[in-house]
Write a protein that holds these residues in place. Structure first.
Motif, PDB file in Angstrom:
ATOM      1  N   SER A   1       0.828  -1.221   0.000  1.00 29.16           N
ATOM      2  CA  SER A   1       0.000   0.000   0.000  1.00 29.16           C
ATOM      3  C   SER A   1       0.848   1.250   0.000  1.00 29.16           C
ATOM      4  N   ASN A   2       2.027   1.180   0.601  1.00 27.18           N
ATOM      5  CA  ASN A   2       2.896   2.356   0.673  1.00 27.18           C
ATOM      6  C   ASN A   2       4.039   2.312  -0.350  1.00 27.18           C
ATOM      7  N   GLY A   3       3.931   1.389  -1.306  1.00 22.95           N
ATOM      8  CA  GLY A   3       4.941   1.302  -2.362  1.00 22.95           C
ATOM      9  C   GLY A   3       6.336   1.006  -1.848  1.00 22.95           C
ATOM     10  N   MET A   4       6.392   0.147  -0.840  1.00 24.77           N
ATOM     11  CA  MET A   4       7.632  -0.096  -0.122  1.00 24.77           C
ATOM     12  C   MET A   4       8.131  -1.520  -0.364  1.00 24.77           C
ATOM     13  N   ASP A   5       9.447  -1.667  -0.549  1.00 25.68           N
ATOM     14  CA  ASP A   5      10.032  -3.003  -0.610  1.00 25.68           C
ATOM     15  C   ASP A   5      10.424  -3.463   0.790  1.00 25.68           C
ATOM     16  N   ILE A   6      10.436  -4.781   0.960  1.00 33.04           N
ATOM     17  CA  ILE A   6      10.817  -5.361   2.260  1.00 33.04           C
ATOM     18  C   ILE A   6      12.167  -6.058   2.133  1.00 33.04           C
ATOM     19  N   ALA A   7      13.085  -5.717   3.021  1.00 33.54           N
ATOM     20  CA  ALA A   7      14.320  -6.499   3.143  1.00 33.54           C
ATOM     21  C   ALA A   7      14.084  -7.527   4.248  1.00 33.54           C
ATOM     22  N   TRP A   8      13.954  -8.786   3.862  1.00 33.49           N
ATOM     23  CA  TRP A   8      13.703  -9.858   4.842  1.00 33.49           C
ATOM     24  C   TRP A   8      15.023 -10.209   5.499  1.00 33.49           C
ATOM     25  N   ARG A   9      15.151  -9.902   6.791  1.00 29.43           N
ATOM     26  CA  ARG A   9      16.415 -10.095   7.496  1.00 29.43           C
ATOM     27  C   ARG A   9      16.293 -11.105   8.644  1.00 29.43           C
ATOM     28  N   PRO A  10      16.419 -12.396   8.339  1.00 26.66           N
ATOM     29  CA  PRO A  10      16.354 -13.374   9.435  1.00 26.66           C
ATOM     30  C   PRO A  10      17.569 -13.267  10.348  1.00 26.66           C
ATOM     31  N   PHE A  11      17.357 -13.444  11.618  1.00 26.78           N
ATOM     32  CA  PHE A  11      18.473 -13.447  12.580  1.00 26.78           C
ATOM     33  C   PHE A  11      18.112 -14.370  13.735  1.00 26.78           C
ATOM     34  N   LEU A  12      19.056 -14.564  14.636  1.00 30.56           N
ATOM     35  CA  LEU A  12      18.822 -15.439  15.785  1.00 30.56           C
ATOM     36  C   LEU A  12      18.721 -14.615  17.061  1.00 30.56           C
ATOM     37  N   LEU A  13      17.663 -14.852  17.816  1.00 33.25           N
ATOM     38  CA  LEU A  13      17.540 -14.152  19.096  1.00 33.25           C
ATOM     39  C   LEU A  13      18.376 -14.806  20.193  1.00 33.25           C
ATOM     40  N   GLY A  14      18.668 -16.107  20.048  1.00 37.06           N
ATOM     41  CA  GLY A  14      19.388 -16.844  21.090  1.00 37.06           C
ATOM     42  C   GLY A  14      20.637 -16.124  21.591  1.00 37.06           C
ATOM     43  N   PRO A  15      21.556 -15.750  20.666  1.00 37.84           N
ATOM     44  CA  PRO A  15      22.782 -15.087  21.131  1.00 37.84           C
ATOM     45  C   PRO A  15      22.510 -13.731  21.789  1.00 37.84           C
ATOM     46  N   ILE A  16      21.470 -13.035  21.341  1.00 40.95           N
ATOM     47  CA  ILE A  16      21.131 -11.737  21.941  1.00 40.95           C
ATOM     48  C   ILE A  16      20.558 -11.959  23.342  1.00 40.95           C
ATOM     49  N   PHE A  17      19.677 -12.945  23.482  1.00 39.01           N
ATOM     50  CA  PHE A  17      19.155 -13.283  24.812  1.00 39.01           C
ATOM     51  C   PHE A  17      20.302 -13.686  25.734  1.00 39.01           C
ATOM     52  N   LYS A  18      21.230 -14.495  25.189  1.00 40.02           N
ATOM     53  CA  LYS A  18      22.344 -14.964  26.015  1.00 40.02           C
ATOM     54  C   LYS A  18      23.140 -13.792  26.561  1.00 40.02           C
ATOM     55  N   SER A  19      23.333 -12.769  25.723  1.00 38.49           N
ATOM     56  CA  SER A  19      24.112 -11.611  26.178  1.00 38.49           C
ATOM     57  C   SER A  19      23.357 -10.819  27.248  1.00 38.49           C
ATOM     58  N   GLN A  20      22.036 -11.081  27.370  1.00 39.00           N
ATOM     59  CA  GLN A  20      21.248 -10.451  28.443  1.00 39.00           C
ATOM     60  C   GLN A  20      21.129 -11.365  29.656  1.00 39.00           C
TER      61      GLN A  20
ATOM     62  N   ALA B   1      22.023  -7.039  13.899  1.00 36.73           N
ATOM     63  CA  ALA B   1      20.789  -6.765  14.657  1.00 36.73           C
ATOM     64  C   ALA B   1      21.137  -6.198  16.034  1.00 36.73           C
ATOM     65  N   GLN B   2      22.055  -6.843  16.702  1.00 31.78           N
ATOM     66  CA  GLN B   2      22.415  -6.402  18.046  1.00 31.78           C
ATOM     67  C   GLN B   2      23.048  -5.009  18.023  1.00 31.78           C
ATOM     68  N   GLU B   3      23.913  -4.775  17.029  1.00 30.30           N
ATOM     69  CA  GLU B   3      24.525  -3.442  16.892  1.00 30.30           C
ATOM     70  C   GLU B   3      23.478  -2.353  16.674  1.00 30.30           C
ATOM     71  N   LYS B   4      22.415  -2.719  15.964  1.00 29.60           N
ATOM     72  CA  LYS B   4      21.376  -1.737  15.664  1.00 29.60           C
ATOM     73  C   LYS B   4      20.392  -1.564  16.815  1.00 29.60           C
ATOM     74  N   GLY B   5      20.652  -2.220  17.944  1.00 27.81           N
ATOM     75  CA  GLY B   5      19.815  -2.031  19.125  1.00 27.81           C
ATOM     76  C   GLY B   5      18.647  -2.984  19.218  1.00 27.81           C
TER      77      GLY B   5
END
Lengths: 208, 208
Positions: free
Chosen positions: B36-55, B172-176
């Motif tokens: 609807s907004n004429g936008m492309d999607i960059a599909w960026r799969p990542f893993l939450l496990g390592p980010i959770f681990k760092s928390q 992902a983690q670097e981007k917050g």
């Protein structure tokens, strides 16, 4: 039946924590939404601290998890903007000590009075850079609303009010509440977060 | 200027974790909103496990914090219902091991192909009671979509693909990013959660 109009529960429980940013947004928005659906609001202040403690946290998760905390402030700013609500991240400590505000709210049994006091406290905290842990901030709010702050401060120290806040917090936890704001419908559906306010208030009453 | 039509960024980053229930809802909804907004999607799969681990978490917070976990399943059920999306809480382990699915997604550089594969994996996981950690489940999905599953399984084991998934997770983690789904706009605004999908996709492009 016989009509396509959705029927709503006459009352919704609004569980809020005075230190919670998202509770501020919801407190400002809930009344007009409830009014559209002919619904009364039970204003139920409680403390998140003891619930967080039972999860092993000694402060807000926004303080413990830095990325989550950073995000929260930006998210609140954007949401307040969308809602047209004033918001200013202050230099005050976060989360603020909310015990006094919660006890004072419990001294005001009238729903309108409790709601007005609660919204005033949130505005002081999240748009005026004040600290609601300071008695003079709360006194000023009470006086502005035409209350007798001396009398309410006395009452807030009574065992009954302390016990009422303790009981509210225990009831919240029993009902599965783990964050604020939370909403509970007439049939016990739990909704968490300012972003579930519409879903909660539009939760239909099932036919008896 | 000269027109009141909102301009949008041409592309939005959609960061998703294959084990995440809310990512499922967002993956199913994002394409029509973006279109609807004429936008492309960059599909960026990542893993939450390592980010959770760092928390300090060794699994999903929905597993660690019981009240939050219980709430999540009911919330997903209600939201899927509102969106008209199928959902079934399965007896499979939660969270599922999502490494294979994420690696396979990275073997499909074409956005449409990656999106279709991702949505199929989510449906298998969250509406058909399957476990996407099982190679035969992923093989079946790939074959249904007309892909050569043998060839993709080989590629998924390559150092390049393993490194690409590692790099996505680090980025992902670097981007917050601290949860899924997350969205990042052309000017770097981070939005977290299926319930911020509309806000993210309607985030206006500021005039240059």
């Amino acid at each position: 039946m016989g009509t396509s109009k959705t029927e709503f529960w006459p009352k919704i429980e609004f569980w809020y924590e005075f230190a919670s940013t998202y509770s501020y947004l919801a407190a400002e928005r809930i009344q007009s939404l409830a009014q559209s659906n002919g619904m009364d609001i039970a204003w139920r202040p409680f403390l998140l601290g003891p619930i967080f403690k039972s999860q092993g946290w000694d402060t807000s998760p926004f303080g413990i998890y830095k990325a989550k905390g950073n995000y929260m402030w930006r998210d609140i700013e954007r949401s307040a903007d969308l809602y047209g609500l004033p918001f200013k991240k202050s230099d005050q400590v976060f989360p603020q000590n909310s015990i006094l505000a919660a006890r004072i709210a419990l001294c005001l049994p009238d729903a309108d009075q409790r709601g007005e006091f609660s919204k005033s406290a949130y505005r002081a905290e999240f748009s005026e850079g004040q600290n609601i842990a300071e008695p003079q901030v709360i006194a000023q709010i009470l006086n502005n609303l035409g209350h007798d702050s001396d009398q309410l401060f006395q009452q807030a120290k009574s065992p009954d009010i302390k016990q009422a806040l303790f009981a509210n917090t225990a009831e919240a936890q029993e009902k599965g509440i783990f964050g604020a704001p939370s909403l509970i419908t007439g049939d016990g559906e739990l909704f968490w977060g300012d972003d579930r306010l519409e879903q909660a208030l539009n939760w239909p009453k099932t036919s008896p």
